[in-house]
Design a protein around this motif. Sequence first.
Motif, short mmCIF file in Angstrom:
data_model
loop_
_atom_site.label_atom_id
_atom_site.label_comp_id
_atom_site.label_asym_id
_atom_site.label_seq_id
_atom_site.Cartn_x
_atom_site.Cartn_y
_atom_site.Cartn_z
N ASP A 1 36.96 49.46 35.37
CA ASP A 1 37.31 49.20 36.93
C ASP A 1 38.46 48.35 37.24
O ASP A 1 38.61 47.31 36.69
CB ASP A 1 36.02 48.60 37.30
CG ASP A 1 36.17 48.67 39.00
OD1 ASP A 1 37.25 48.94 39.35
OD2 ASP A 1 34.88 48.44 39.53
N PRO A 2 39.44 49.24 37.55
CA PRO A 2 40.72 48.60 37.93
C PRO A 2 40.55 47.22 38.81
O PRO A 2 41.41 46.21 38.82
CB PRO A 2 41.73 49.58 38.56
CG PRO A 2 41.18 51.02 38.23
CD PRO A 2 39.61 50.60 38.02
N MET A 3 39.66 47.30 39.81
CA MET A 3 39.25 46.32 40.55
C MET A 3 38.97 45.00 40.04
O MET A 3 39.33 43.86 40.24
CB MET A 3 38.39 46.50 41.80
CG MET A 3 38.31 45.71 42.79
SD MET A 3 37.49 46.19 44.45
CE MET A 3 38.70 47.53 44.92
N VAL A 4 38.15 45.06 38.93
CA VAL A 4 37.70 43.84 37.92
C VAL A 4 38.87 43.32 37.50
O VAL A 4 39.09 42.12 37.44
CB VAL A 4 36.72 44.32 36.98
CG1 VAL A 4 36.59 43.19 35.99
CG2 VAL A 4 35.46 44.95 37.53
N ASP A 5 39.96 44.01 36.97
CA ASP A 5 41.03 43.41 36.54
C ASP A 5 42.01 42.71 37.36
O ASP A 5 42.59 42.00 37.12
CB ASP A 5 41.79 44.89 35.78
CG ASP A 5 43.24 44.24 35.01
OD1 ASP A 5 43.07 43.29 34.04
OD2 ASP A 5 44.23 44.65 35.42
N MET A 6 41.87 43.40 38.64
CA MET A 6 42.70 42.78 39.66
C MET A 6 42.29 41.49 40.04
O MET A 6 42.96 40.29 40.06
CB MET A 6 42.81 43.63 41.00
CG MET A 6 43.47 42.99 42.23
SD MET A 6 43.64 44.26 43.38
CE MET A 6 41.61 43.82 44.08
N VAL A 7 41.02 41.31 40.11
CA VAL A 7 40.31 39.90 40.64
C VAL A 7 40.40 39.13 39.46
O VAL A 7 41.00 37.79 39.50
CB VAL A 7 38.62 40.27 40.99
CG1 VAL A 7 38.10 38.97 41.16
CG2 VAL A 7 38.42 41.07 42.28
N ALA A 8 40.31 39.45 38.41
CA ALA A 8 40.36 38.43 36.99
C ALA A 8 41.82 37.82 36.90
O ALA A 8 42.07 36.88 36.52
CB ALA A 8 39.96 39.29 35.73
N ARG A 9 42.82 38.58 37.54
CA ARG A 9 44.26 38.03 37.45
C ARG A 9 44.59 37.72 38.81
O ARG A 9 45.83 37.32 38.89
CB ARG A 9 44.97 39.25 36.98
CG ARG A 9 44.71 39.84 35.57
CD ARG A 9 45.53 41.01 35.11
NE ARG A 9 45.20 41.53 33.80
CZ ARG A 9 45.85 40.76 32.72
NH1 ARG A 9 46.66 39.76 32.62
NH2 ARG A 9 45.52 41.58 31.50
#
Length: 736
Positions: A570-578
């Motif tokens: 999920d690209p949104m998970v990567d966005m939130v984690a960063r």
Amino acid sequence: MQSSPISAVSQSRALAPVLFTATIFLSASLLFFVQPLFTKIVLPRIGGSPAVWTTAMLFFQLVLIAGYLYAHLLTRHLSVRAQLIVHLGVWAAALLFLPLTVPQDWQFDPAGAVAWQTLLLFAAGVGLPFFALSANAPLIQFWYARSGGPSASDPYFLYGASNLGSLTALLGFPLLAAPFLGAASIGLGWACGFVALGAFLLASGLQAREGGAVARPVRAAQAAADRPKAGDIVWWALLAFVPSSLMLAVTSKVSLDVGSVPLVWVVPLSLYLMSFVVTFSNRTWRALPHAETGMTVVLIVMLVLLGGTSGKHLSWLSVAVLIVGFFLVALYAHRKLYEARPASAHLTAFYLTMSVGGALGGLFNSIIGPVLFSGLYEGVATLLVARLLMLGVRERIAQVPGALLRGAAVAGLAAVPALAAWAVLGIEGVKILLALLAVPGLIALLWLGQDRVAGFGAAVTLLIAALSVWPDTAQFRDRSFFGTHIVANEDGMRIYGNGTTVHGAQRLSDDAQSAAPEPLFYYHRNGPMAQVMTSQRGQQAQSVGIVGLGVGSLACYRQPHQDWQFYEIDPMVDMVARMPHLFRFVSDCAPEAPTHLGDARIVLEDQTEHRYDILVIDAYSSDSVPVHLTTDEAIALYMDRLASGGVLVFHISNRYYEIERPLGRSAEAQGLVALLQDYAGNVASDPGDSPSKVVIMARDRADLGDLADDPRWQSLGSDGGRLWTDDYANLLSILK
């Protein structure tokens, strides 16, 4: 003494309901069986991302519409004899696709468009058989109308039998077929059923042709009937849209609030099909007193539950109430649909419209909803549409948009002073604002008088105005095709969650600290995941791969000399984690570590040059099981991506499944050493020290280093059960 031709014909017509019911039941069973069957066959080749599932469902819905359109055109322009010849030709051509399998020359391109590749794969593998089956429900009913059998002038009762067949297949696949047979064996049985269907279609078509002499007067009468008007078509579509959309909304809400309970999707879908079985019958329904009032109460209760105003999460009692409410709404809408059915001459147009309405429900929930709403509000919108349909709009459906706009305009103008006062005075209390909105709302409703539709538009406008200023304490709220994403502050921690599933957390006190944040929950320093990363083997590792990013908690176990790489679907998970203002794990501890987006198995298969000293599979903590990441073939792939002496780590914390059981079987089959730790946690002294369960594997016991002699880790062997493969996996067998 031989029976007369007349008595033989009479006997044949008397048996027609049995023949046609058996035919449509078998066809519907095959239709619903092939959907999970072919998806299971192709899953290891295309991955398990929601984009794939959404595209697969889109394919089936589009082909269903195409099949209904084909049946409509066939019955409008050809004789029964010609219909039979053409349709048997389509069925015979579909035999060339059996047994179902992925075409040998098909290759997945990770760099290409997943949706387009999925559509092409399904079209090449199962397109024609599914198309042939899709056309049968309306076509068989049309043939029965010409068979001369009992109730031939009103063949809609057969649709109940069709949905009973669908329900049988829906329950039969996960409960009877999948637990005992592999996909290849199930596919062979399905192919035999498809072959047998040809004989039933031939017999049904011949019966319809033989009954033509009796059916001709009926056909003439039907042909003279008025064609469906545009308003009728819109009405049919709306009545089909509401249960379809609401079913998906209820399933999503239950999955979000109580977790991915095993087969949670089966109950709403079964009730959806059962509502057709109950309502599409020749039985006369007695009008219940105050039925409309009762349905209004049902809608209000469901609105409260789906809107989230009853509490943070649904209780099991609320889940039961929500599911029962959905079933009542489905019964109401589908009975209205049955009562609005046209003469049998137009039944194919009726079913074509129904299929479009149902597909629009799926499109709204899976594609449009995630774009329009930051939360699961599709159910709320669908309930409002359901309430609108109860306002007696069928006869004046063309005037509904204008009436709704008129009501919205009146309410909007009346509410302007209240909203302006609230904005200027800076009143922060929501209750005060709602009180201010109540006055213009009453004025608007009085102004609109007896126009119930316009009043409905005014009420919805005021509701939207109130919700738009409702305070939201979440630090982050958004949505992707993979679910809702919420970051909120609770109990001194910033928690990233999806319903009751927590994907990671960071202490609020760490915001002011210069040191790296402390991993929490499954990744707490006391837990088994931390034990692996801080062990001798973990410290010596040069390269580390992490499948499943979460908030990036594991990143803060990274050593300066190590090369880390993440895999996230999920690209949104990567966005939130960063996002450092939310979570600092990745930005502080591994800012240069890349994230490979996509289904991990598909991505790893393409990365033939990668070799990891430690490979972590952390995709099991959402209470569901990504089966294609758990099979023997998947584990063989992971081992191939390990360097010599590498360690494979599975984080398998799960409320419903004992995932260590299939892992132990594969470890034994592949000659691997496997250890298990079921950590109890210590939430009493530290809320961030939660229970977790982890399995580690290696080619040799020595590869595990000091973990091999750690008493907290116990040997994991096979339980003697059947090996999970891409062909066979039985989720029900590992239920706790």
